[in-house]
Design an enzyme around this catalytic site. Structure first.
Site, PDB file in Angstrom:
ATOM      1  N   TYR A 155       0.861  -1.178   0.000  1.00  0.00           N
ATOM      2  CA  TYR A 155       0.000   0.000   0.000  1.00  0.00           C
ATOM      3  C   TYR A 155       0.900   1.232   0.000  1.00  0.00           C
ATOM      4  O   TYR A 155       1.671   1.440   0.938  1.00  0.00           O
ATOM      5  CB  TYR A 155      -0.832  -0.068   1.273  1.00  0.00           C
ATOM      6  N   TYR A 180     -11.467  -5.421   7.763  1.00  0.00           N
ATOM      7  CA  TYR A 180     -10.125  -5.078   8.243  1.00  0.00           C
ATOM      8  C   TYR A 180     -10.161  -3.993   9.321  1.00  0.00           C
ATOM      9  O   TYR A 180      -9.624  -4.149  10.412  1.00  0.00           O
ATOM     10  CB  TYR A 180      -9.258  -4.595   7.068  1.00  0.00           C
ATOM     11  N   HIS A 181     -10.812  -2.897   8.972  1.00  0.00           N
ATOM     12  CA  HIS A 181     -10.776  -1.734   9.870  1.00  0.00           C
ATOM     13  C   HIS A 181     -11.579  -1.948  11.133  1.00  0.00           C
ATOM     14  O   HIS A 181     -11.382  -1.259  12.117  1.00  0.00           O
ATOM     15  CB  HIS A 181     -11.272  -0.495   9.135  1.00  0.00           C
ATOM     16  N   LYS A 188      -9.565  15.799  18.270  1.00  0.00           N
ATOM     17  CA  LYS A 188      -8.874  15.199  17.127  1.00  0.00           C
ATOM     18  C   LYS A 188      -8.831  16.238  16.018  1.00  0.00           C
ATOM     19  O   LYS A 188      -9.711  16.301  15.183  1.00  0.00           O
ATOM     20  CB  LYS A 188      -9.607  13.947  16.644  1.00  0.00           C
ATOM     21  N   ASP A 190      -7.476  13.299  10.125  1.00  0.00           N
ATOM     22  CA  ASP A 190      -7.234  11.920  10.512  1.00  0.00           C
ATOM     23  C   ASP A 190      -8.409  11.367  11.314  1.00  0.00           C
ATOM     24  O   ASP A 190      -8.852  11.967  12.274  1.00  0.00           O
ATOM     25  CB  ASP A 190      -5.935  11.893  11.332  1.00  0.00           C
ATOM     26  N   HIS A 224      -8.580   8.201  12.725  1.00  0.00           N
ATOM     27  CA  HIS A 224      -8.279   7.064  13.589  1.00  0.00           C
ATOM     28  C   HIS A 224      -8.495   7.491  15.040  1.00  0.00           C
ATOM     29  O   HIS A 224      -7.658   8.143  15.640  1.00  0.00           O
ATOM     30  CB  HIS A 224      -6.847   6.574  13.368  1.00  0.00           C
TER      31      HIS A 224
END
Lengths: 321, 652
Positions: free
Chosen positions: B4, B158-159, B524, B528, B530
């Site tokens: 990636y 996945y996430h 945050k 981003d 996450h």
């Protein structure tokens, strides 16, 4: 000019950082801070500009879309060039005393907009639904802003709490939720000055809910056609109906002002709020010792008449006792 | 086999792709930067400091041209990690392919396009769920007709694992997402033959961690349930079309900052789980780099990951055998267990009205936040061992890190942001503005009328429209969305009672002294998404007795500073994982000072190299927390001490 006078000047000039500090001060429970906050409120009151703002108390069950509606109200009011202060109250955890604030739909505002102020406050668990300092915070906010919106999570007792601090109580109802029946049973329909059926985007369900609500209100206000509160349909998502809601609230306030009831209402409210605070500290027994609620309220009225805040009056009475 | 990648500018990424293809990589996997993923142009205020950070910036067709310079799209298999703006990137891709004279039906590749997991984990969503699902359905309709070899949706479990999901949750919420997409397509009244085709084109992107027997069984359970869903819910008769097609990226969540070389072994084991047996073997594998928890990997780090795959494929005998677990009682039992538990959760989601409703209500996010809290508490308490972190911590000095300096990880040259902005402005100046305006008008009309958004998007790409313009037009019609944070409904596991009791006593005491409860703003800033760290800090701080103001992801430094002033907080905690920490923290500090809050203590958490941490502290940040600070309880204790030392009048 001393520090507090300067703070008051800046609050009245709508300096948001000063408003933030003033509310932090009235939240502070330390004895010395209490004296200072009492003086701050007094200065605000004697400035002649205090309580110029119109305070809406917005309440309703969880999931009714209160936060989105507050956001829409703020947006529309700002478009009308009204300065806006918001106080959002969230519950505290009874176990840790901690609270998560702002974790609902965020009140979207432009961070450069100095005339939109948003504060969140934890209920603190002292009184049903509203923090001890909420009354004082509302005094600060109404001194600074033209429209003040207090939002509370309405569950059980707290639905009636918000009336102690607001000029106009707005109850938000979610269509097709079964709330209505609960409200009728609990006698809650007696309290609001304006009712809102939110989520107009649900279509016929919402209009049906509004019709049912109007019927229920007519039944709970028999022979008092003029005093039946209006029901407004809104969609917080699109702001539809929010203009009308603001109009209805303004009308309610104008009515109070015209009949001279506004000042009397505010005085009565402050007395009731002071009584809640006093009973919270002194307990039912303390009230009894003074000869019951009526006597306690009469003494509080005297103390309030001397220019004390609700909090100041309640603590003074607690000390006198 | 691919890694990636993509960074800084289209030109630099192009060079990287060519080098990787020369090394034997067989496909391209494009990483985009956050502004591109969230629909902002490189010169938007939200993009500041983020351009080229997590991937390549694509503002226009010109950028895509440069990205694929010298490469024939017709011969490429291109995987694009793009979601909210997937329709736009596909439109640019199609426009470029037509320019190259390619036959569209030969285009092969994948757009990730799983918006649900963005609300739950990755955070690069833009629009509310309903219009987002519509965009996905539009793309599916378009590709099935024009790009039959293209995978328009890659459902990502996945996430979910990265956000803390258990295997059962990973399966259930991914299937729930696929159901939402397929139901949307079905509701458009497509024929059974088209539905069959669409079903056959939905692929998945899984995670794999170190519990590798579980991972073997998870894949089997996934395949079993997918087959059942195809047959029973969508009536797909052709068994080939019901095959569970998936790729895997192995787990990053478990990679450690401490003794990072151990991650090489972790990565290999995680890869083994998803390749070991033929009936549970990923079609494509992507590996993270061993030093990911430290910062952006360099080409050499990526090469190591590629070599690991090559050794497994070409040196071992793994690919020579039929399914080695056929007939295994243990594997079969675990597979059935997982399938049953996952299906029960699928049904729980459907009972709530489907995944969109369950996500909007906060149900799914709350489950993930709680699962992640449980995982972290187990590591904190030592019931789950992580080598080099909570056990076996002693270490010889690492020669790999000795260079230890700034050079040990890749840095994005700050000049590349300016360069990209300049390119964008040149692009805007050089195009036909009347054509742009009419293309945007057509896009807006289609959005309002409900017709397929792909054709007007492709036309807009050709007219020179930029990423920000495309997204802003749709924002105007669809509105923007803010997903539930999941913190309010979750709580800290009971096993931590002792720690919580201690922290609560400390906070009660501090509350008395302060006169009001300590109030913490968790922010945050930047793009981003996450949010694991921010959520876990907010959760534990609240359960310890802080009043926590947390408004979720993507709040600008300006908004944070304003919130700090309005809310009267005692402390600000910022969480940043995109690599833009120097810019974002710097700006937040500046904004706070401008509001007279220069004294307010600020702490920062994230993937922050030690050199940067030192820089941040020099600028006034009180503490910097990185993944090696895995004991959240200790972090909270530090926060309490910080409020005590900064908010109370000094003694004497």
């Amino acid at each position: 000019m001393d520090e507090l006078q300067e703070l008051v000047e800046r609050v009245l000039a709508r300096d948001f950082a000063a408003v933030g500090r003033a509310i932090s001060l009235v939240e502070d429970r330390r004895p010395r801070a209490s004296e200072r906050s009492e003086r701050l409120l007094q200065l605000l009151r004697t400035s002649g500009r205090a309580a110029a703002g119109h305070c809406l108390g917005l309440t309703g069950p969880p999931g009714a879309g209160k936060s989105t509606l507050v956001s829409a109200l703020a947006r529309v009011a700002r478009r009308r060039a009204l300065s806006v202060g918001v106080l959002a109250v969230d519950p505290s955890s009874p176990r840790s005393g901690g609270a998560l604030l702002g974790d609902r739909v965020r009140i979207e505002g432009d961070p450069d907009d100095e005339l939109l102020y948003v504060r969140s406050m934890a209920s603190g668990g002292d009184l049903g639904g509203l923090a001890r300092a909420a009354g004082a915070a509302v005094e600060v906010l109404t001194a600074a802003y033209e429209l003040v919106v207090v939002e509370t999570v309405g569950v059980g007792q707290s639905e009636t709490d918000v009336e102690h601090v607001s000029d106009t109580v707005v109850l938000v109802v979610q269509p097709a939720s079964g709330d209505l029946l609960q409200f009728i049973k609990a006698g809650i329909l007696e309290i609001p000055d304006v009712l809102v059926v939110n989520k107009l985007d649900l279509g016929p369900v919402a209009t049906r809910a509004a019709a049912e609500l109007r019927a229920a209100l007519a039944a709970t206000h028999p022979g008092r056609q003029a005093s039946v509160p209006p029901v407004v349909l809104t969609s917080a998502a699109t702001s539809d109906g929010v203009d009308e809601l603001l109009d209805r609230c303004a009308e309610h306030r104008a009515q109070l002002a015209a009949t001279g009831a506004l000042e009397a209402e505010r005085a009565a409210r402050r007395r009731r709020w002071a009584y809640r605070l006093f009973r919270d500290w002194a307990g039912a027994r303390g009230v009894q010792q003074l000869g019951g609620r009526a006597h306690a309220e009469a003494r509080l009225a005297l103390l309030l008449g001397e220019g004390r805040s609700a909090w100041g009056a309640a603590s003074a009475l607690a000390e006198q006792r | 086999m691919r890694t990636y990648s993509g960074h800084s500018t289209p030109k630099a990424s192009n060079e990287l792709y060519r080098a990787n293809l020369a090394k034997g990589q067989t496909g391209l996997s494009v990483a985009f930067d956050l502004p591109t993923q969230t629909g902002y142009d490189s010169d938007a205020s939200f993009a500041r400091g983020e351009v080229g950070k997590t991937g390549v910036p694509i503002d226009s067709l010109g950028d895509l041209r440069e990205l694929f310079e010298g490469l024939q799209l017709e011969q490429m298999n291109t995987s694009m990690t793009i979601n909210a703006t997937a329709a736009w990137l596909l439109a640019l891709y199609v426009a470029l392919a037509e320019e190259q004279g390619a036959t569209l039906s030969k285009l092969r590749g994948t757009t990730q396009n799983d918006i649900i997991k963005e609300y739950l984990s990755r955070g690069t969503y833009v629009f509310p769920p309903e219009p987002s699902l519509r965009l996905i359905a539009d793309m599916i309709e378009y590709t099935v007709e024009h790009l039959p070899e293209f995978n328009p949706v890659n459902v990502c479990s996945y996430h979910l694992q990265e956000a803390g999901a258990t295997p059962e949750q990973e399966i259930a919420y991914a299937l729930g997402t696929a159901i939402a997409v397929l139901d949307t397509v079905q509701a458009r009244g497509v024929s059974q033959a088209s539905l069959d085709k669409v079903f056959g084109r939905v692929s998945f992107f899984l995670n794999s961690n170190l519990r590798f027997i579980d991972e073997v069984c998870k894949q089997r359970a996934f395949a079993r349930l997918w087959d059942k869903l195809g047959l029973e819910r969508y009536g797909v008769q052709d068994a080939k079309l019901r095959r569970f097609r998936y790729g895997v990226q192995v787990n990053s969540l478990g990679l450690t900052e401490a003794q990072p070389e151990n991650n090489i072994i972790r990565i290999v084991l995680e890869m083994l789980g998803v390749t070991l047996s033929r009936d549970a073997r990923a079609r494509a594998i992507q590996l993270p780099a061993w030093n990911e928890a430290l910062g952006l990997p360099r080409p050499w780090d990526q090469q190591l990951s590629l070599r690991a795959q090559q050794i497994l494929a070409y040196e071992s005998d793994l690919l020579e055998h039929a399914d080695i677990f056929e007939g295994s009682v243990v594997i079969e039992r675990r597979t059935s267990e997982l399938a049953a538990a996952a299906w029960a959760e699928v049904e729980a989601v459907l009972a709530r009205g489907g995944i969109v409703q369950a996500v909007a209500e906060g149900y799914v996010k709350e489950r993930l936040v709680a699962a992640n809290a449980a995982r972290l508490v187990a590591i904190e308490q030592g019931t789950q061992i992580v080598v080099g972190v909570n056990e076996f911590r002693e270490s010889e000095p690492s020669p790999l890190l000795e260079a230890g300096s700034v050079d040990a990880i890749l840095r994005v040259d700050p000049a590349s942001e300016a360069e990209q902005i300049e390119r964008l402005q040149r692009w805007r100046a050089g195009r036909d503005s009347a054509a742009v305006a009419s293309a945007l008008e057509a896009l807006e009309r289609a959005a309002r009328e409900g017709s397929n958004l792909m054709p007007p998007s492709i036309a807009a790409a050709k007219a020179g429209v930029t990423t920000g313009e495309w997204a802003n037009t749709l924002r105007g019609v669809f509105g923007e969305y803010r997903a539930p944070t999941g913190v309010s409904g979750a709580s800290t596991p009971e096993t931590l009672q002792e720690q919580l009791t201690r922290l609560r006593a400390e906070l009660d005491d501090l509350t008395e002294q302060l006169g009001r409860r300590p109030k913490l703003l968790v922010g945050k800033p930047g793009l981003d998404g996450h949010s694991n760290g921010a959520e876990q800090i907010a959760l534990r701080a609240r359960d310890a007795g802080f009043e926590v103001v947390y408004e979720g992801i993507r709040v600008s430094p300006k908004e944070l500073a304003r919130a700090a002033a309005d809310e009267g907080v005692h402390l600000v905690g910022l969480s940043i994982l995109s690599g833009a920490h120097l810019e974002l923290v710097g700006e937040t500090l500046e904004r706070l000072r401008a509001l007279g809050l220069g004294e307010l203590p600020v702490v920062v958490g994230g993937i922050i190299p030690e050199e940067d941490a030192a820089l941040l502290r020099a600028r006034g940040v009180r503490a910097v927390f990185t993944p090696k600070d895995y004991r959240i309880g200790q972090i909270i204790e530090q926060l309490i001490a910080l409020v005590r030392s900064t908010s109370l009048p000094k003694a004497g």
